[in-house]
Write a protein that holds these residues in place. Structure first.
Motif, PDB file in Angstrom:
ATOM      1  N   ARG A 119      31.595 -74.793  70.733  1.00 21.78           N
ATOM      2  CA  ARG A 119      30.526 -75.578  70.145  1.00 21.78           C
ATOM      3  C   ARG A 119      29.921 -76.589  71.118  1.00 21.78           C
ATOM      4  N   ILE A 120      29.817 -77.862  70.686  1.00 18.39           N
ATOM      5  CA  ILE A 120      29.107 -78.863  71.469  1.00 18.39           C
ATOM      6  C   ILE A 120      29.671 -78.974  72.885  1.00 18.39           C
ATOM      7  N   TYR A 121      30.985 -79.077  72.967  1.00 11.99           N
ATOM      8  CA  TYR A 121      31.647 -79.219  74.257  1.00 11.99           C
ATOM      9  C   TYR A 121      31.307 -78.043  75.175  1.00 11.99           C
ATOM     10  N   SER A 123      28.696 -76.130  75.157  1.00  9.87           N
ATOM     11  CA  SER A 123      27.312 -76.216  75.625  1.00  9.87           C
ATOM     12  C   SER A 123      27.181 -77.245  76.748  1.00  9.87           C
ATOM     13  N   MET A 124      27.875 -78.382  76.600  1.00  9.19           N
ATOM     14  CA  MET A 124      27.831 -79.404  77.642  1.00  9.19           C
ATOM     15  C   MET A 124      28.416 -78.880  78.946  1.00  9.19           C
TER      16      MET A 124
END
Lengths: 333, 251, 285
Positions: A119-121, A123-124
């Motif tokens: 998820r977010i991580y 993508s970062m």
């Protein structure tokens, strides 16, 4: 939503209007050099390259549920890798295959780090590692040529030692080469997403927890999806040097990572053909916009925002939704 | 000493200062349908999570069929024959019902990596998924998107996925929650059938005492992360401590 | 030795810019659950605005900073109020995609409005010069930056821990529904927090204008470093953001000195090690 990648594995072969449409499209692509000039062929090659790039991105995003903003990194590894090999030995096949494999290897190494998170991580991390490759392209002058990039890359002949050697000097020849490679790669991707592996990816997208409790090591399969996406990005990138005769750092920039994102959003993440249709639309839109302004990225951004706010299914889902209305009862084959 | 199917020793898991599971030693026997009961926050779900590898214990061991599996990840435990359902429903909402059941069948055959085979050519797995579809009564919904099913049907589907891996031991976290009587009968019927035919051992976590006392051959009562009592339904019914602290006036 | 010490000072002030942007990123994530990919672009916007008011128009330094914060806050408000707000219910991938789209828009908009790279304006007179610390020169402006970063940290801490507003925000962060039920205006808190985060980023950008070149690539460079910090420190935690900023700021200052070609490689290397050894970050709960 969600009907796209979800093909029903019924035994019955459904003859869809899709088949004749695909046949027609391939025929049109085959005939293109007879009708269109150099420029049309050049743009068509670009569309095919972006199709492959976006197709790989969507195996990761649409099918496995992992949103990567760093695919340009692997695209660049493919491009620089192929360029270096072409400068070394003038053999197109050697360059393209080599560049693709190098990108796959890079995806394997960075993938081990990135897939530790979702998820977010995730993508970062992909954005950060993508930019790492960009800074390498910029600063490792001895290898990449820095700002100037690699120049004078030959459009080497397609050579199978002892068998054939086909010159690629004309744009038309190279177009057919790219077309053949693309069709094969698209067919492989189609087969892949409709295979047990493809279903496994979709299972991971829908529920990692449940997937682990069917006895599957989710992390391993996330890595596999990441490497596949890397290979497709690498293949797309490897087709570039022989077209442009040069490779420069912007191929690795994060704005290049936005290309497959936008193509996929335009076409639709839910459908296999979404990224391909999207790649075509992308160039049509870009072609119109750059006539009016040099600020193409702001429009790219606006299109992303509009799509995300209002049309999350993309063009293909609009089309199939229509089609479904006329064909009730197709589900449950 | 009896050979247990699954055995824990001194299992302990703390979250901050709270000991959710505070030293549980337990042996589960093959073929005995057991129920874990206890008030909310007693540590039932944490215990199941420790047993199925979703959590790692601070101390203590888990052995399955004699093998120490304390550090084995969930998917490894599934391959050894341990499965579960979740309290909060967990299915593949965007896949069809049939595909939901195809996944455990493929996994059991080690087919997940096959990238060139067509799904429809996976005859063994398809047959198995279809059999399961009939067993859980979702044959008519096989082509529907799983997320579009009714709540009860989704729970049935999850049960189907859990038993689709053909486990030796299967934990069901509140399998009958929110179900109507007919769906409940399907669940209970399936459990009876599978424990008979495939010798699957079920362990349920359940709040509904009717279900527990009509089904379980053994009841484990938990409170404050510890096993308060452990015995046959009759013994639990008679147990004074249990009656005082948990069942209260209900029985 | 001289150079090493000076580079440490440069690193510390770099760490403060990074701290300001990652603090904003962290606060927004903590409350809204969204990572704003365009946060680097807000940093850059703050820098451009401050540069315009202070460097081009020659206004008062403090006024320029305040105006730049206000301007960036308005942009942040628009992003949250008219776009992000409608995406809280859908898959978070779309929230990321939206903010990714904003990077493209903001970066190109900056190019459209301001064009290429500019000269650096003079340091305001009262912050010019050097102090002597242990017999070595210590630029006053760097001391000012470091002090500003620390003050912001203290104000944030006091604000979250000691004020009614801070309690409201923390309640919203831990349970939206509950906060809503006890009468907190959750949408307003979200907007407020997003604007606060935007202002922190803008402050970082604005403070840097007299000593750093602002260019259209600044946003992307900053967001990458902020991500690295977040990975090192752990997502959604201010202490981690602060320590992570110190690590990245100081190390990249020394990296520039020692391995000029691969200055960035050093911080990626640290990130990779943290990912392998402690994937949840050094300070995650």
């Amino acid at each position: 939503m969600g009907e796209g990648p979800v093909a029903s594995p019924g035994r019955r072969r459904i003859v869809t209007p899709g088949r004749s449409a695909i046949g027609g499209l391939v025929l049109a692509l085959l005939l293109l050099p007879l009708v269109g000039g150099q420029y049309a062929q050049y743009v068509a090659i670009q569309v095919l390259i972006l199709s492959l790039f976006a197709l790989g991105f969507n195996i990761l995003f649409g099918y496995t549920g992992l949103l990567s903003f760093g695919q340009a990194g692997f695209y660049a590894v493919g491009a620089y890798g192929c360029a270096k090999l072409l400068l070394l030995t003038p053999s197109l096949l050697f360059g393209v295959v080599g560049g693709t494999l190098l990108a796959g290897a890079a995806a394997l190494v960075l993938g081990v780090l990135c897939i530790r998170h979702t998820r977010i991580y995730f993508s970062m991390l992909t954005l950060a590692f993508g930019m790492m490759i960009f800074s390498m392209a910029l600063k490792w002058r001895d290898f990449t040529g820095g700002d100037d990039g690699l120049v004078g890359i030959p459009r080497a002949p397609l050579e199978i030692p002892g068998l054939v050697s086909v010159s690629m000097a004309s744009m038309g020849r190279y177009y057919y080469f790219v077309l053949a490679v693309s069709l094969v790669a698209i067919a492989i991707a189609y087969r892949l997403v409709h295979s047990p592996l493809g279903l496994t990816f979709q299972g991971i997208r829908d529920s990692e927890g449940r997937m682990a409790f069917t006895g599957v090591s989710v992390r391993t399969y996330r890595l596999i999806a990441f490497v596949i996406a890397g290979l497709y990005a690498g293949l797309a990138g490897a087709l570039l040097p022989a077209l442009e005769n040069t490779v420069t750092p912007p191929v690795a920039h994060w704005t290049t990572s936005a290309d497959p994102v936008l193509a996929t959003l335009l076409g639709g993440i839910q459908a296999f053909a979404g990224p391909i249709v999207g790649a075509f639309l992308y160039f049509m839109i870009k072609d119109v916009i750059v006539r009016f302004t040099e600020y193409w990225l702001i429009w790219l951004g606006i299109i992303v925002v509009v799509l995300v706010m209002g049309f999350r299914g993309g063009v293909v889902s609009l089309a199939t939704a229509r089609w479904r209305v006329h064909r009730p009862g197709r589900e449950g084959a | 000493m009896t050979e247990y199917l699954l055995e824990t020793k001194g299992l302990r898991k703390t979250f901050g200062r709270l000991a959710a599971v505070a030293g549980v030693s337990l042996g589960l026997t093959e073929g005995t349908l057991a129920a874990v009961i206890g008030p909310n926050g007693a540590g039932k779900t944490t215990l199941i999570n420790l047993l199925t590898g979703l959590l790692t214990p601070d101390t203590g061991t888990v052995r399955f069929k004699g093998e120490d599996i304390t550090r084995v990840p969930s998917h490894g435990r599934v391959r050894r024959g341990l499965s579960r359902s979740f309290q909060i429903m967990n299915i593949f909402p965007n896949l069809t019902v049939r595909q939901n059941l195809l996944l455990p069948a493929l996994s059991r055959r080690g087919r997940n990596l096959h990238a060139v085979a067509r799904l429809e050519d996976e005859t063994g797995a398809n047959a198995e998924a279809e059999e399961l579809l009939r067993e859980i009564g979702l044959w008519d919904h096989r082509g529907a998107r799983a997320g579009a099913l009714s709540h009860g049907d989704q729970r049935l589907l999850e049960l189907g996925i859990a038993v689709g891996t053909r486990p030796k031991l299967c934990f069901l976290d509140e399998p009958c929650a929110g179900m109507n009587p007919i769906e409940r009968q399907t669940v209970l019927g399936l459990m009876r059938k599978l424990s008979g035919q495939r010798r699957t051992t079920f362990v349920i976590v359940e709040h509904d005492m009717d279900v527990v006392f009509s089904l379980a051959e053994r009841i484990v009562v938990m409170n404050h992360g510890e096993v308060l009592a452990d015995g046959t339904p009759a013994e639990i019914r008679e147990n004074r401590v249990v009656r005082e602290t948990y069942l209260g006036a209900e029985v | 030795m001289e150079t090493l010490a000076f580079q440490g000072v440069v690193g510390l002030s770099m760490a403060m810019y990074l701290w300001l942007i990652s603090a904003g990123l962290t606060i927004i994530f903590g409350v809204l659950g969204v990572i704003n990919f365009a946060h680097g672009s807000l940093f850059m916007l703050g820098a451009y605005l401050a540069f315009t008011f202070y460097g081009l128009l020659g206004w008062n330094f403090w006024l320029a900073i305040i105006l730049s914060l206000a301007g960036t806050a308005v942009v942040g408000w628009v992003m949250e109020r008219f776009f992000l707000r409608y995406l809280y219910g859908v898959d978070e991938a779309y929230q990321l995609l939206l903010t990714f789209g904003f990077i493209l828009i903001l970066d190109d908009a900056v190019k459209m409005i301001w064009g290429g790279v500019f000269r650096i304006p003079d340091i305001p007179a009262f912050l010019e010069g050097h102090w002597s610390v242990f017999g070595r020169p210590f630029p006053v402006y760097n001391a000012f930056i470091i002090a500003a970063g620390i003050v912001v940290g203290i104000v944030l801490w006091l604000g979250f821990e000691r004020t009614w507003w801070g309690r409201t925000v923390r309640a919203t962060a831990s349970d939206r529904e509950m906060a809503n039920a006890i009468g907190v205006n959750v949408p307003r808190v979200f907007s407020g927090v997003f604007m606060l985060g935007a202002m922190l980023a803008a402050l970082g950008g604005a403070l840097g204008t007299p000593v750093r070149v602002v260019s259209p690539g600044l946003g992307a460079a900053m967001i990458i470093q902020a991500f690295v910090i977040t990975v090192i420190g752990g997502l959604g935690n201010l202490k981690g953001a602060f320590v992570g900023s110190l690590i990245v700021g100081v190390l990249s200052a020394y990296g520039t000195l020692l391995f000029p070609v691969f200055e960035l490689a050093l911080i990626y290397l640290i990130m990779a090690v943290v990912l392998l050894v402690r994937p949840q970050g050094l300070f995650a709960r």
